[in-house]
Design an enzyme around this catalytic site. Sequence first.
Site, mmCIF file in Angstrom:
data_model
loop_
_atom_site.group_PDB
_atom_site.id
_atom_site.type_symbol
_atom_site.label_atom_id
_atom_site.label_comp_id
_atom_site.label_asym_id
_atom_site.label_seq_id
_atom_site.Cartn_x
_atom_site.Cartn_y
_atom_site.Cartn_z
ATOM 1 N N LEU A 65 41.251 69.529 23.507
ATOM 2 C CA LEU A 65 42.331 69.928 24.413
ATOM 3 C C LEU A 65 43.664 69.985 23.663
ATOM 4 O O LEU A 65 43.796 69.426 22.572
ATOM 5 C CB LEU A 65 42.386 68.932 25.577
ATOM 6 C CG LEU A 65 41.116 68.944 26.446
ATOM 7 C CD1 LEU A 65 41.010 67.689 27.303
ATOM 8 C CD2 LEU A 65 41.087 70.194 27.326
ATOM 9 N N PRO A 66 44.676 70.628 24.281
ATOM 10 C CA PRO A 66 45.941 70.825 23.547
ATOM 11 C C PRO A 66 46.670 69.532 23.147
ATOM 12 O O PRO A 66 47.117 69.410 22.008
ATOM 13 C CB PRO A 66 46.794 71.653 24.526
ATOM 14 C CG PRO A 66 45.813 72.331 25.415
ATOM 15 C CD PRO A 66 44.655 71.386 25.548
ATOM 16 N N THR A 93 43.925 66.910 18.679
ATOM 17 C CA THR A 93 44.962 66.198 17.925
ATOM 18 C C THR A 93 45.983 65.697 18.936
ATOM 19 O O THR A 93 46.668 66.506 19.582
ATOM 20 C CB THR A 93 45.671 67.136 16.920
ATOM 21 O OG1 THR A 93 44.690 67.661 16.031
ATOM 22 C CG2 THR A 93 46.722 66.384 16.119
ATOM 23 N N LYS A 168 44.849 61.809 10.686
ATOM 24 C CA LYS A 168 45.139 63.239 10.861
ATOM 25 C C LYS A 168 46.636 63.532 10.657
ATOM 26 O O LYS A 168 47.007 64.444 9.924
ATOM 27 C CB LYS A 168 44.689 63.661 12.261
ATOM 28 C CG LYS A 168 45.204 64.967 12.762
ATOM 29 C CD LYS A 168 44.435 66.149 12.243
ATOM 30 C CE LYS A 168 45.104 67.450 12.648
ATOM 31 N NZ LYS A 168 44.474 68.610 12.101
ATOM 32 N N LYS A 243 53.699 70.800 15.669
ATOM 33 C CA LYS A 243 53.145 69.821 16.611
ATOM 34 C C LYS A 243 52.707 68.547 15.854
ATOM 35 O O LYS A 243 53.040 67.431 16.247
ATOM 36 C CB LYS A 243 51.931 70.431 17.337
ATOM 37 C CG LYS A 243 51.176 69.421 18.187
ATOM 38 C CD LYS A 243 49.816 69.918 18.657
ATOM 39 C CE LYS A 243 49.032 68.749 19.246
ATOM 40 N NZ LYS A 243 47.704 69.088 19.703
HETATM 41 P P1 NAD Z 1 43.696 76.200 22.511
HETATM 42 O O1 NAD Z 1 44.962 76.207 23.265
HETATM 43 O O2 NAD Z 1 43.165 77.476 21.946
HETATM 44 O O3 NAD Z 1 42.526 75.579 23.420
HETATM 45 C C1 NAD Z 1 42.704 74.543 24.349
HETATM 46 C C2 NAD Z 1 41.805 74.844 25.520
HETATM 47 O O4 NAD Z 1 41.864 73.758 26.435
HETATM 48 C C3 NAD Z 1 42.235 76.116 26.304
HETATM 49 O O5 NAD Z 1 41.145 77.009 26.362
HETATM 50 C C4 NAD Z 1 42.637 75.566 27.667
HETATM 51 O O6 NAD Z 1 42.328 76.464 28.724
HETATM 52 C C5 NAD Z 1 41.802 74.305 27.737
HETATM 53 N N1 NAD Z 1 42.299 73.315 28.692
HETATM 54 C C6 NAD Z 1 43.550 72.831 28.850
HETATM 55 N N2 NAD Z 1 43.575 71.898 29.827
HETATM 56 C C7 NAD Z 1 42.311 71.802 30.297
HETATM 57 C C8 NAD Z 1 41.707 71.027 31.313
HETATM 58 N N3 NAD Z 1 42.407 70.163 32.045
HETATM 59 N N4 NAD Z 1 40.388 71.177 31.533
HETATM 60 C C9 NAD Z 1 39.665 72.058 30.804
HETATM 61 N N5 NAD Z 1 40.180 72.835 29.815
HETATM 62 C C10 NAD Z 1 41.496 72.700 29.578
HETATM 63 O O7 NAD Z 1 43.891 75.109 21.366
HETATM 64 P P2 NAD Z 1 43.037 74.965 20.012
HETATM 65 O O8 NAD Z 1 43.665 75.777 18.928
HETATM 66 O O9 NAD Z 1 41.585 75.124 20.317
HETATM 67 O O10 NAD Z 1 43.356 73.434 19.659
HETATM 68 C C11 NAD Z 1 42.720 72.364 20.349
HETATM 69 C C12 NAD Z 1 43.119 71.077 19.664
HETATM 70 O O11 NAD Z 1 42.715 71.121 18.281
HETATM 71 C C13 NAD Z 1 44.623 70.830 19.657
HETATM 72 O O12 NAD Z 1 44.838 69.463 19.907
HETATM 73 C C14 NAD Z 1 45.046 71.246 18.258
HETATM 74 O O13 NAD Z 1 46.202 70.576 17.821
HETATM 75 C C15 NAD Z 1 43.820 70.860 17.445
HETATM 76 N N6 NAD Z 1 43.644 71.609 16.200
HETATM 77 C C16 NAD Z 1 43.799 72.955 16.186
HETATM 78 C C17 NAD Z 1 43.608 73.635 14.978
HETATM 79 C C18 NAD Z 1 43.768 75.136 14.928
HETATM 80 O O14 NAD Z 1 43.797 75.690 13.823
HETATM 81 N N7 NAD Z 1 43.824 75.843 16.056
HETATM 82 C C19 NAD Z 1 43.256 72.941 13.810
HETATM 83 C C20 NAD Z 1 43.067 71.561 13.881
HETATM 84 C C21 NAD Z 1 43.265 70.891 15.085
#
Ligand code: NAD
Length: 291
Positions: A65-66, A93, A168, A243
């Site tokens: 999740l975000p 994260t 992390k 972030k």
């Molecule tokens: P994203 O925004 O693409 O995905 C998050 C998903 O969570 C969305 O599809 C959203 O609809 C869903 N969501 C939000 N609230 C919800 C709820 N209550 N119930 C169900 N679903 C819900 O984000 P991402 O890029 O996939 O990143 C996710 C996590 O991974 C973050 O914490 C980010 O910091 C971490 N991260 C991302 C990357 C990257 O390159 N994108 C790399 C390492 C870590």
Amino acid sequence: MARIGFIGLGNMGGGMAANLAKKGHDVRAFDLSADALDRAKAAGCLPVASAAEAADGAEAIVTMLPAGKHVAEVYDTLFGVASPSAILIDCSTIDVATAKQVAEAAQAKGLAAVDAPVSGGIGAANAGTLTFMVGGSREAFDRAQPILADMGKAVIHAGANGAGQAAKICNNMILGATMIATCEAFVLADKLGLDAQAFYDIASVSSGQSWSMTSYAPLPGIGPDTPADHDYQGGFAAALMLKDLRLAMAAAQDVSADTPMGAKAAERYEAFAAAGQGGLDFSAIIRTLRD
Ligand code: NAD
């Protein structure tokens, strides 16, 4: 093979859930986005209508999740339904304090929980080559490990709950600072009349070497293929680097740690994002030094 509830099927979670399904797990997937649910279905997961439904009867519940507030909210709904034998694995994260709080709340309900944030971006999530840094008891780690191994190339026990998130943000604080240092060195080298390729060849095998230099060179045409070769599209967005740096700065303040390089990196990425550049790969920060 396990029954797994997977909540959060975005850029990262979509590929991770698909890999679990590919390995033969029974994945019950939930996201607020209908498109994400459709993609999960096409990837072999069973889309469900709520986080509670994903958790019901699952042996493991993975969240991606975000931010901390989303994890805390979703965990509240899971507590009523998760089987006492289920393990909660949060791969998002989030801030160290929330990671510890949700794990404590889970344990108070008799549930095992680990924080397991990842290193590696969308490409690694899709390819199943993430690195997981895991915070939790040894017993909880041993239970989470085989599931995480089906989504990654390395699963490392960092310590107690919260230690995965600590690892992390400390890792990414190094990354943010070394990227800026690498960028400023390329810009200075250029202004001193040094060829970028020649400088890369030297620094990559000298003490200036780092991942930012050797594997992720911020200029096009040198080193391996990087976002710099694609006009800084794709890769790891500057907004996500910001972030992580904000999380690191908040954690540093909580424990009175002196992190001047991290603070400078956070300041630079704040300005970059405020200028509307947060969607570019984080190595595009070189533009602010060169232009
Ligand atoms: P994203 O925004 O693409 O995905 C998050 C998903 O969570 C969305 O599809 C959203 O609809 C869903 N969501 C939000 N609230 C919800 C709820 N209550 N119930 C169900 N679903 C819900 O984000 P991402 O890029 O996939 O990143 C996710 C996590 O991974 C973050 O914490 C980010 O910091 C971490 N991260 C991302 C990357 C990257 O390159 N994108 C790399 C390492 C870590």
